[in-house]
Structures are given as structure tokens and as C-alpha cells.
Design a protein around this motif. Structure first.
Motif, PDB file in Angstrom:
ATOM      1  N   ARG A 242       0.812  -1.216   0.000  1.00 57.58           N
ATOM      2  CA  ARG A 242       0.000   0.000   0.000  1.00 57.58           C
ATOM      3  C   ARG A 242       0.849   1.272   0.000  1.00 57.58           C
ATOM      4  O   ARG A 242       0.326   2.379   0.106  1.00 57.58           O
ATOM      5  N   LEU A 243       2.133   1.109  -0.130  1.00 55.20           N
ATOM      6  CA  LEU A 243       2.965   2.249  -0.507  1.00 55.20           C
ATOM      7  C   LEU A 243       2.440   2.832  -1.811  1.00 55.20           C
ATOM      8  O   LEU A 243       2.567   4.029  -2.072  1.00 55.20           O
ATOM      9  N   GLY A 244       1.807   1.961  -2.603  1.00 59.24           N
ATOM     10  CA  GLY A 244       1.257   2.371  -3.890  1.00 59.24           C
ATOM     11  C   GLY A 244       1.885   1.649  -5.064  1.00 59.24           C
ATOM     12  O   GLY A 244       1.641   1.974  -6.222  1.00 59.24           O
ATOM     13  N   LEU A 245       2.694   0.616  -4.730  1.00 60.61           N
ATOM     14  CA  LEU A 245       3.415  -0.128  -5.756  1.00 60.61           C
ATOM     15  C   LEU A 245       3.019  -1.606  -5.694  1.00 60.61           C
ATOM     16  O   LEU A 245       2.618  -2.104  -4.643  1.00 60.61           O
ATOM     17  N   PRO A 246       3.153  -2.332  -6.805  1.00 60.23           N
ATOM     18  CA  PRO A 246       2.769  -3.749  -6.820  1.00 60.23           C
ATOM     19  C   PRO A 246       3.782  -4.617  -6.083  1.00 60.23           C
ATOM     20  O   PRO A 246       4.909  -4.207  -5.818  1.00 60.23           O
ATOM     21  N   ILE A 247       3.381  -5.820  -5.772  1.00 59.95           N
ATOM     22  CA  ILE A 247       4.222  -6.747  -5.035  1.00 59.95           C
ATOM     23  C   ILE A 247       5.516  -7.035  -5.778  1.00 59.95           C
ATOM     24  O   ILE A 247       6.553  -7.344  -5.174  1.00 59.95           O
ATOM     25  N   GLN A 248       5.513  -6.893  -7.098  1.00 63.06           N
ATOM     26  CA  GLN A 248       6.703  -7.193  -7.887  1.00 63.06           C
ATOM     27  C   GLN A 248       7.769  -6.097  -7.780  1.00 63.06           C
ATOM     28  O   GLN A 248       8.923  -6.306  -8.158  1.00 63.06           O
ATOM     29  N   ASN A 249       7.419  -4.917  -7.270  1.00 58.97           N
ATOM     30  CA  ASN A 249       8.371  -3.810  -7.204  1.00 58.97           C
ATOM     31  C   ASN A 249       9.460  -4.077  -6.178  1.00 58.97           C
ATOM     32  O   ASN A 249       9.218  -4.679  -5.126  1.00 58.97           O
ATOM     33  N   GLU A 250      10.649  -3.605  -6.455  1.00 56.57           N
ATOM     34  CA  GLU A 250      11.795  -3.865  -5.581  1.00 56.57           C
ATOM     35  C   GLU A 250      11.637  -3.284  -4.183  1.00 56.57           C
ATOM     36  O   GLU A 250      12.253  -3.747  -3.220  1.00 56.57           O
ATOM     37  N   HIS A 251      10.811  -2.245  -4.043  1.00 51.42           N
ATOM     38  CA  HIS A 251      10.636  -1.615  -2.735  1.00 51.42           C
ATOM     39  C   HIS A 251       9.601  -2.328  -1.860  1.00 51.42           C
ATOM     40  O   HIS A 251       9.509  -2.038  -0.669  1.00 51.42           O
ATOM     41  N   VAL A 252       8.817  -3.211  -2.439  1.00 53.08           N
ATOM     42  CA  VAL A 252       7.706  -3.839  -1.723  1.00 53.08           C
ATOM     43  C   VAL A 252       8.133  -5.216  -1.220  1.00 53.08           C
ATOM     44  O   VAL A 252       8.582  -6.066  -1.989  1.00 53.08           O
ATOM     45  N   ASP A 253       7.968  -5.437   0.074  1.00 47.75           N
ATOM     46  CA  ASP A 253       8.373  -6.700   0.683  1.00 47.75           C
ATOM     47  C   ASP A 253       7.227  -7.682   0.842  1.00 47.75           C
ATOM     48  O   ASP A 253       7.450  -8.889   0.924  1.00 47.75           O
ATOM     49  N   PHE A 254       5.995  -7.181   0.948  1.00 46.28           N
ATOM     50  CA  PHE A 254       4.852  -8.070   1.074  1.00 46.28           C
ATOM     51  C   PHE A 254       3.598  -7.344   0.609  1.00 46.28           C
ATOM     52  O   PHE A 254       3.558  -6.113   0.538  1.00 46.28           O
ATOM     53  N   GLU A 255       2.590  -8.135   0.280  1.00 41.84           N
ATOM     54  CA  GLU A 255       1.341  -7.573  -0.218  1.00 41.84           C
ATOM     55  C   GLU A 255       0.330  -7.433   0.917  1.00 41.84           C
ATOM     56  O   GLU A 255       0.145  -8.349   1.715  1.00 41.84           O
ATOM     57  N   THR A 256      -0.317  -6.269   0.984  1.00 40.58           N
ATOM     58  CA  THR A 256      -1.435  -6.060   1.889  1.00 40.58           C
ATOM     59  C   THR A 256      -2.720  -6.113   1.089  1.00 40.58           C
ATOM     60  O   THR A 256      -2.896  -5.336   0.140  1.00 40.58           O
ATOM     61  N   LEU A 257      -3.611  -7.023   1.446  1.00 46.85           N
ATOM     62  CA  LEU A 257      -4.901  -7.098   0.766  1.00 46.85           C
ATOM     63  C   LEU A 257      -5.805  -5.962   1.249  1.00 46.85           C
ATOM     64  O   LEU A 257      -5.432  -5.162   2.098  1.00 46.85           O
ATOM     65  N   GLY A 258      -7.020  -5.902   0.705  1.00 52.31           N
ATOM     66  CA  GLY A 258      -7.976  -4.895   1.138  1.00 52.31           C
ATOM     67  C   GLY A 258      -8.396  -5.121   2.581  1.00 52.31           C
ATOM     68  O   GLY A 258      -8.206  -6.199   3.154  1.00 52.31           O
TER      69      GLY A 258
END
Length: 583
Positions: A242-258
């Protein structure tokens, strides 16, 4: 060809011996606490005798929904009872609940910092006239009680800064990109720097933009700046999607669902669900939608079974107290986890269908390769039917508060019949441990139902590119089949005997339709007369397509065996399921 997924214990231990990924702790810990607490807590969801002006009734949005001015909103700080506020009690509650990390709202959309920020004067300490720093106190308590500390920070929305984003700018006109960057550089960057510099190790920064950044005012360069600063100041700190980037982005460590959105399929990356015990995130005096303890257990276990974690929210009042209903449920969860935590912590899911069993879920312990059966519905006939474990177990044990009790079982190909005690060990979720010398999974075979029998349906077929319609409250899951479609299934029949066949479908063509079922090369045929609709409720003109069972004969099985099944129809129909059951 039957697809068998082999997961040997050797491979498991080799994997565990490799360098751990940064987000491994979230995958291992599985259960954490969210805390929504701020000025909004003092409104208790009511402003000047009026409830929140939105159906979702989220109390933390009351300033925006009820159009409260900044100065008047700031006066709410006088309602805080600093004699009673004790953040360590929140940490102790998390510990008692079996939670491993805490995420606290350091700044929500209202723009109010909980700590004595050096950025401006709009912080809870300054507005309250106190020298208390809640963030410092909770940081010290987390360290004392071995709980990981994480911060929620609203980077996208800020109703206090003149150039922060507010949804109402869709009406009043949006700030310019330059103005928004001024907010970003004046508030977001220095405040996040304070959080990551002054309070020790921070395990996670949890942001809250639930749309891709391309649909917002934020620029990619701003997100890169923020993420790079986090990496520089706290290299081990996780960042959510929810930084605003997809899970595949290098800055994202995990996905937050809704919010309160739960998983639907197994994934091989780390994700989490932020959920509420009741409905509102911030404290709401009008709250009456408390989830049951059993519902919360199933939310946690369902997520773990799909490789997900669960962050469960509390909304303390302005005096720091937590509603009794929330405390009660968390204490009950903690008591359960003391006995059965080995089936949740450091557990992953199995790459099988999410809806595989109608009795509960399965998890896989990463340390020893054991499979845990989480039984929501204890079988009346005392036989737990498990499908998908193709290798023979070394032993199966029922977990109880008094210890483990070994039980008998029979293996029929990928199907286990486990003989369980008459009384379920736990009133919420009972757990069995299955130990294997080597684990092999069968991800294709249709699961056996609780009382025996097999439902070949739209969710467990092997065919691709069929039109699927999910259950909508009245019509069941079904396929919209064309005459050229050929859905297929694999079924393992565990016992010799005679099995009846029935197909559930809706024929809305207005004419008789021929259907065929091919079971291991033998065809079973039927003629299906047209059928219409069924009344859902009287006097409401509410009618839906009727799905009826069509008998299609029976077949004999002389010994346990695997069957290939295919369905065909001579015209378009709505297909629900095929039901195979031993006479």
C-alpha cells in the motif's frame, strides 16, 4: 497425467538452511495486532449528537465525513485521560493473544502525529499539553515484551496540511504537483525520518494507499525517495504494497490485501490481511458488529493455509481502555494458540485448492514438515475424510491440552480416513498432526465430502477457459457451458461398491437437452427437460434460475481406483455439479 507435487523433508530443511529473506519473520509470525488510536478515538464515532456520515461508519474518518474544522477537531485532545493511558497494556494484550508484532497508527489521515514531532504543532502531545510520547512508550514496551514494533503512516492522505491530499479535492480542485511535493518534503519525509531514527528497530512501515500510485497525485519519484530513505535508515524494515506499488516492485516486501479481505488461492509470496474484531477501526460507541471468536480463528487459519498472515485491529478509547468484547476474543485466541500454536506459527499453506475440504483447512510446518488438519466441523460419524495427501503417514495424532493422542487411519490412494474421538478436543478449532517420512501432494483429485460422496463442480475441475459464475447468494457456483465445452475431473474412489450419479444443472433452452457423462470411457446418458425459475421470496418478484438434480444411473467399482470423468451437453446449459455417492 496425474500431477503429483513432491515436497520431501530434505528439501524443506535445505530451504530452511538457506539465507532467510527479509520478510521471513512476517511469514513465520503470522499473527499481529493493529492499533487505531488518535484524536478520532475521542469522538467515539459521534459528533455533536450525529453519527458518522457514511455507511461504513469508520470512526477514524469522522473529521472528513462530518466536515469538522481543524481547530475544533484539535480540541478533542482535551478528552484524553493521561492518568489512565498505558500503552504497555496494549502490548501485554497482544502478548496474551499470541500476537508477535504490533502496528500502531503513528499518523492517520487526520494528519495528527501521536509523537512530539518537530514538524509543526499538530501532534497529540502538543494539542493535549502533555509531555507523554505514546510512540516512545509503546516502543519500550514492545522491546521489553519481545514484540516487533511497526508503524502505520498515512503518506497519501493528510487533512491537516494545506497541500496534503483530500478526496474532496475532486470537488474543490486539486492541489498542484508542486504543492503536493511541498507537503511531501515538509511533512512526510521528515516525519518518517523521525520515526525511523528515534524509536529503535522498526520491523515494518505500513502505508495506506489502496490504489496504484498512477491513479493518485503521488509520483513514482516520491515513492522511490521515501522507500530509499527507509532502506538507508532501517535496512531490515519491511514496506507493504500500500505504498502504492505492486508486489513485484523492488521496494515492496509483502502484499497487503484490502481491509478485511481474505485470500482465495495459495501464493508463494508473503501477504497479509488487515482485519477488524468488530467493524470500525477507530473506537466507535455505536459498534454492534463484533465478529465471533470462531470467525476470527477461521480468518487466521484460512490465511495461513494460503501462505498469508493476519493483522487484527483494536481501537482503544481516549483513556486507553480496550472494549471488553475485543479483550475477550483476543484472550480466547491466545489461550488456543498456547496449545495449538505449532500449527500456525512458522506454518505455510499447501498448494492445493482453497475449497478442498468442507471440514476445515490444512497447514504445513516449515520446521519438521508435519501437516496440521484444522477441523472447524468435527465429523458426526467420527471419520475425518482428508484428500490430497498422497504419501502414507507415519502417524496421525489429535492435539489436546493434555498432550497428543495417536489415532488410527486408513490410506486409500490420495484419501485418508482418520478415526477421531467422539468428543472434539476444542470448542473452536480442533487440530490433528500428520507426520510423514516424505510428503507428496495430489493437487488434482476431487476431495471426498464429510459424509462420503464426491461433488464434481466448477471449482475442482481440471479444464481451462470455461465461463465460471460464482455463488451470488441464490444461484450456486456454476459454469455457463456451451455445447463444445468438456469439463473434466479426476476422482479417487476409496471403496468398492455401487455408486449413484446425479447431475445438478439448469436447462433454460426451452427444449430437451441431451447430456452425457463419460466415466473411464463408459458413457452414461440422460435427457434433461427444460426448467424455469424458482421464487426466492414471496411478493417481491424475485425469481432465479432453478437448478435440479438429474439422476444418471450408477456404476460399480470392484476395488479402490482413480477415475477420469468428463461432462458433455448437446446445448448450452448452466452446470452446477455432479454428485457421486456410494449406495
Amino acid at each position: 497425467m496425474k500431477k503429483i507435487l513432491a515436497l520431501s523433508l530434505l528439501l524443506l530443511f535445505v530451504t530452511l538452511g538457506m539465507a532467510q529473506k527479509k520478510e521471513q519473520w512476517l511469514e513465520d509470525d503470522r499473527f499481529g495486532m493493529f492499533i487505531h488510536w488518535g484524536l478520532y478515538s475521542a469522538t467515539e464515532g459521534i459528533w455533536k449528537g450525529e453519527r458518522l456520515r457514511h455507511p461504513n461508519n469508520y470512526a477514524e474518518w469522522i473529521r472528513y465525513r462530518n466536515r469538522i474544522g481543524e481547530a475544533e477537531y484539535g480540541e478533542l485532545a482535551k478528552r484524553f485521560d493521561w492518568e489512565r493511558i498505558n500503552p504497555e497494556e496494549w502490548v501485554l494484550l497482544a502478548k496474551k493473544a499470541g500476537m508477535k508484532y504490533i502496528i500502531i497508527t503513528s499518523k492517520h489521515h487526520d494528519g495528527v502525529a501521536l509523537w512530539d514531532t518537530k514538524v509543526g504543532t499538530y501532534s497529540l502531545p502538543k494539542l493535549s499539553g502533555t509531555n507523554r510520547d505514546v510512540i516512545k512508550e509503546i516502543a519500550e514496551a514492545c522491546k521489553k515484551h519481545d514484540i516487533k514494533l511497526c508503524f502505520y503512516y498515512s503518506h497519501w492522505i493528510d487533512w491537516q496540511h494545506p497541500y496534503g491530499w483530500s478526496h474532496n479535492q475532486e470537488v474543490t480542485g486539486r492541489v498542484s504537483d508542486a504543492q503536493y511535493d511541498q507537503y511531501w518534503q515538509e511533512k512526510v519525509i521528515p516525519q518518517v525520518r523521525e520515526l525511523l531514527t528515534n524509536y529503535g528497530d522498526i520491523a515494518m512501515m505500513w502505508f495506506d494507499m489502496w490504489i496504484p500510485y498512477q491513479q493518485s497525485i503521488i509520483k513514482k519519484e516520491q515513492l522511490d525517495q521515501l522507500a530509499n530513505m527507509i532502506h538507508e535508515l532501517q535496512p531490515n524494515c519491511l514496506i507493504n504494497s500500500r505504498l502504492g506499488l505492486p508486489i513485484q516492485n523492488e521496494h515492496v516486501d509483502f502484499e497487503t490485501l484490502g481491509d478485511n479481505q481474505f485470500g482465495a488461492a495459495y501464493t508463494d509470496y508473503v501477504w497479509e490481511t488487515p482485519g477488524t474484531i468488530a467493524h470500525s477501526w477507530g473506537y466507535n460507541a455505536l459498534e454492534n458488529e463484533w465478529k465471533s471468536t470462531n470467525q476470527l480463528f477461521q480468518s487466521l487459519i484460512n490465511n495461513v493455509s494460503l501462505n498469508g498472515s493476519y493483522t487484527l485491529n483494536i481501537g482503544p478509547r481516549a483513556d486507553g481502555t480496550v472494549p471488553y468484547e475485543g479483550v475477550q476474543r483476543l484472550e480466547e485466541m491466545g489461550k488456543w494458540l498456547k496449545t495449538y500454536g505449532e500449527a500456525v506459527y512458522e506454518n505455510n499453506g499447501l498448494p492445493i485448492r482453497f475449497s478442498q475440504h468442507d471440514w476445515g483447512k490444512m497447514t504445513l510446518n516449515k520446521k519438521d514438515g508435519a501437516v496440521y488438519l484444522h477441523v472447524y466441523n468435527w465429523p458426526l460419524d467420527k471419520t475425518l475424510r482428508v484428500t490430497g495427501l498422497a504419501s502414507k503417514p507415519k502417524k496421525i495424532e489429535v492435539l489436546t491440552p493434555a498432550g497428543k493422542q495417536e489415532v488410527k487411519f486408513e490410506q486409500h490412494g490420495p484419501i485418508l480416513h482418520v478415526h477421531v474421538p467422539t468428543e472434539q478436543p476444542d470448542p473452536y478449532v480442533s487440530v490433528l498432526k500428520v507426520t510423514f517420512p516424505e510428503l507428496k501432494l495430489d493437487s488434482e483429485t476431487v476431495a471426498e465430502s464429510s459424509f462420503g460422496g464426491f461433488a464434481l463442480n466448477a471449482k475442482n475441475n481440471l479444464s481451462k477457459n470455461l465461463v465460471f459464475k460464482a455463488f451470488d447468494g441464490t444461484k450456486p457456483d456454476h459454469f455457463e457451458l456451451k455445447s463444445t465445452d468438456r469439463p473434466q475431473w479426476k476422482v479417487f474412489i476409496p471403496e468398492a461398491g455401487t455408486y449413484t450419479i446425479a447431475t445438478s444443472m439448469h436447462n433454460g433452452t426451452g427444449k430437451t437437452v441431451a447430456i452425457d457423462l463419460i466415466i473411464d470411457g463408459k458413457t452414461y446418458a440422460a435427457q434433461v427437460a427444460p426448467n424455469g425459475k424458482v421464487t426466492v421470496e414471496p411478493n417481491e418478484n424475485w425469481y432465479v434460475e432453478e437448478f435440479l438434480d438429474v439422476p444418471m444411473g450408477s456404476f460399480e467399482v470392484e476395488q479402490p481406483k482413480s477415475l477420469n470423468v468428463e461432462f458433455r451437453s448437446s446445448a448450452p446449459i448452466l452446470f452446477n455439479r455432479i454428485w457421486l455417492e456410494k449406495k
